[in-house]
Scaffold this active site. Sequence first.
Site, PDB file in Angstrom:
ATOM      1  N   PHE A 126       1.323  -1.092   0.188  1.00 23.65           N
ATOM      2  CA  PHE A 126      -0.235  -0.036  -0.428  1.00 23.65           C
ATOM      3  C   PHE A 126       0.789   1.400  -0.362  1.00 23.65           C
ATOM      4  O   PHE A 126       1.898   1.543   0.900  1.00 23.65           O
ATOM      5  CB  PHE A 126      -1.442  -0.056   0.974  1.00 23.65           C
ATOM      6  CG  PHE A 126      -1.693   1.313   1.781  1.00 23.65           C
ATOM      7  CD1 PHE A 126      -3.173   1.336   1.610  1.00 23.65           C
ATOM      8  CD2 PHE A 126      -1.299   2.362   2.291  1.00 23.65           C
ATOM      9  CE1 PHE A 126      -3.790   2.743   1.462  1.00 23.65           C
ATOM     10  CE2 PHE A 126      -2.014   3.263   2.118  1.00 23.65           C
ATOM     11  CZ  PHE A 126      -3.119   3.604   2.226  1.00 23.65           C
ATOM     12  N   PHE A 159       8.907   4.804   2.605  1.00 26.23           N
ATOM     13  CA  PHE A 159       8.780   4.244   3.827  1.00 26.23           C
ATOM     14  C   PHE A 159       7.441   3.278   3.419  1.00 26.23           C
ATOM     15  O   PHE A 159       6.243   3.196   4.525  1.00 26.23           O
ATOM     16  CB  PHE A 159       7.948   5.131   5.355  1.00 26.23           C
ATOM     17  CG  PHE A 159       9.351   5.837   5.754  1.00 26.23           C
ATOM     18  CD1 PHE A 159      10.816   5.161   6.343  1.00 26.23           C
ATOM     19  CD2 PHE A 159       9.178   7.060   5.225  1.00 26.23           C
ATOM     20  CE1 PHE A 159      11.607   6.056   6.748  1.00 26.23           C
ATOM     21  CE2 PHE A 159      10.462   7.739   6.001  1.00 26.23           C
ATOM     22  CZ  PHE A 159      12.145   7.258   6.349  1.00 26.23           C
ATOM     23  N   ILE A 160       7.274   1.596   2.467  1.00 27.07           N
ATOM     24  CA  ILE A 160       6.682   1.615   2.356  1.00 27.07           C
ATOM     25  C   ILE A 160       6.429   0.107   2.422  1.00 27.07           C
ATOM     26  O   ILE A 160       7.327  -0.274   2.399  1.00 27.07           O
ATOM     27  CB  ILE A 160       6.232   1.367   0.850  1.00 27.07           C
ATOM     28  CG1 ILE A 160       6.380   3.043   0.046  1.00 27.07           C
ATOM     29  CG2 ILE A 160       5.062   0.528   0.767  1.00 27.07           C
ATOM     30  CD1 ILE A 160       5.067   3.655   0.775  1.00 27.07           C
ATOM     31  N   THR A 161       5.857  -0.310   3.302  1.00 26.84           N
ATOM     32  CA  THR A 161       5.960  -1.759   4.221  1.00 26.84           C
ATOM     33  C   THR A 161       5.405  -3.021   2.666  1.00 26.84           C
ATOM     34  O   THR A 161       4.634  -2.944   2.705  1.00 26.84           O
ATOM     35  CB  THR A 161       4.879  -1.934   5.405  1.00 26.84           C
ATOM     36  OG1 THR A 161       4.882  -0.970   6.779  1.00 26.84           O
ATOM     37  CG2 THR A 161       5.023  -3.859   6.110  1.00 26.84           C
ATOM     38  N   ILE A 332      14.806  -3.393  34.255  1.00 23.54           N
ATOM     39  CA  ILE A 332      14.622  -4.042  35.548  1.00 23.54           C
ATOM     40  C   ILE A 332      15.993  -5.215  35.074  1.00 23.54           C
ATOM     41  O   ILE A 332      16.089  -5.722  36.289  1.00 23.54           O
ATOM     42  CB  ILE A 332      13.176  -5.112  35.168  1.00 23.54           C
ATOM     43  CG1 ILE A 332      12.013  -4.199  36.024  1.00 23.54           C
ATOM     44  CG2 ILE A 332      13.157  -6.268  36.344  1.00 23.54           C
ATOM     45  CD1 ILE A 332      10.759  -4.882  36.460  1.00 23.54           C
ATOM     46  N   HIS A 333      15.927  -5.743  33.668  1.00 30.10           N
ATOM     47  CA  HIS A 333      16.997  -6.782  33.433  1.00 30.10           C
ATOM     48  C   HIS A 333      18.387  -5.599  33.759  1.00 30.10           C
ATOM     49  O   HIS A 333      19.578  -6.720  33.720  1.00 30.10           O
ATOM     50  CB  HIS A 333      16.805  -7.304  32.607  1.00 30.10           C
ATOM     51  CG  HIS A 333      15.806  -8.244  32.409  1.00 30.10           C
ATOM     52  ND1 HIS A 333      14.282  -7.909  32.828  1.00 30.10           N
ATOM     53  CD2 HIS A 333      15.869  -9.648  31.761  1.00 30.10           C
ATOM     54  CE1 HIS A 333      13.647  -9.483  32.341  1.00 30.10           C
ATOM     55  NE2 HIS A 333      14.626 -10.034  31.739  1.00 30.10           N
ATOM     56  N   GLY A 334      18.478  -4.996  34.019  1.00 30.50           N
ATOM     57  CA  GLY A 334      19.616  -3.878  33.536  1.00 30.50           C
ATOM     58  C   GLY A 334      20.944  -4.033  32.735  1.00 30.50           C
ATOM     59  O   GLY A 334      19.768  -4.195  31.395  1.00 30.50           O
ATOM     60  N   GLU A 358       1.457   4.607  10.516  1.00 30.80           N
ATOM     61  CA  GLU A 358      -0.260   4.519  10.085  1.00 30.80           C
ATOM     62  C   GLU A 358      -0.610   5.754  11.413  1.00 30.80           C
ATOM     63  O   GLU A 358      -1.739   5.289  12.109  1.00 30.80           O
ATOM     64  CB  GLU A 358      -0.291   3.106  10.987  1.00 30.80           C
ATOM     65  CG  GLU A 358      -0.012   1.745  10.080  1.00 30.80           C
ATOM     66  CD  GLU A 358      -0.486   1.967   8.525  1.00 30.80           C
ATOM     67  OE1 GLU A 358      -1.358   3.090   8.530  1.00 30.80           O
ATOM     68  OE2 GLU A 358       0.137   0.773   7.858  1.00 30.80           O
TER      69      GLU A 358
END
Length: 384
Positions: A126, A159-161, A332-334, A358
């Site tokens: 698209f 930027f066409i997916t 949290i995982h650092g 989008e």
Amino acid sequence: MDFSLSTEERQIRDTVRSFVEKEIMPLEPGVLRNEREGRPGLDPETVRDLRAKARKSGFWGINTPEEYGGAALGPVMSAIIAMEVGRTFVPFTFGGSADNILYAGTEEQKRRYLVPTIEGERRSCFAITEPGAGSDARNIRTRAVRDGAEWIINGEKTFITGGNEADFVMVFAVAEPYGVTCFLADRDMGWRSEPIPTMGQWGPASLVFQDVRVPEENILGELGKGFELAMQWIGQGRYMIPARAIGAAERMLGMAIDYARIRESMGRKISEYQAIQWMIADSQVEIEAAKWLTLYAAWQVQQGMDARHASSIAKLNGALMANQVVDRVLQIHGGMGYTKELPIERWYRELRLLRIFEGTDEIQRRTIARNLIKGHARLGTIGE
């Protein structure tokens, strides 16, 4: 008001979850390894094998009408399935679907484009965004000029997916004097694609149209009615973006909880520290809020209501939620969260895109505020 799933809906959800856990998640280490070495995450043979298994399991064309061989599960179940698929970062989607605006085609167009796309024989993209017309789709510069029974298209899309892989494109151009029109243009008609490197694994393309000739019968819909088709394409699936983000956020939050239970600091499990507990609690609250906003937007679509306002709310909230959650999970995982040994840093890069494509955060806010100010949406409503 019933928020429960039917027995059949729970079975579908659980079957998809099992498929994701057994067939897709085991591929994650290989995907990370391939991407570290600069190779595609999944090779074509693996994709074909996965899609064959998905088809055998009955998940081919989840939201495709039954007359085209699909399951026609509807927007709500499609969103729930997207949440389940979002639990893995492996770049895979169930096949058997086509862009919703292709159903607006003539019988001949359906035969040449819609049905082969559903069957997985053709790939589409698209193309409306341009270097100078991103969120401002009305500022399209690509032009189509009539020449007998053909239209000559000149311009560039960006930027066409799926633009690098597609063999045909739904391209939007200004057809003078009618206005924005959608054309179905095969790659062998002369347009070319150029990859655009990004910070994540999303591989968009720039499409270049230089004197590309498209026959009159390849106009999708009506002359000058392309903008309405474009908005239909954008609006129909906007709620699906936060749906996948919810699945990713839930998976990552689960990883953070598991890690907090075993990681020790200063003689205590970090799960015992209030700072960590608050990050976990805030993430759960935001995920649940995004989940119900997304399902509400999907429900409006399923009821045939104008879901644009609800979808903008869901998209804005879901994109912000996903970025906040992945940031907390990494924290949290650092140091381990910052490494490529874990998929967190990959999700960190991928989820940042949600706030841009989008419809940017700013566009969603503009839409929401404008709808309220102009009275298109009202406060204090439920299911209206």
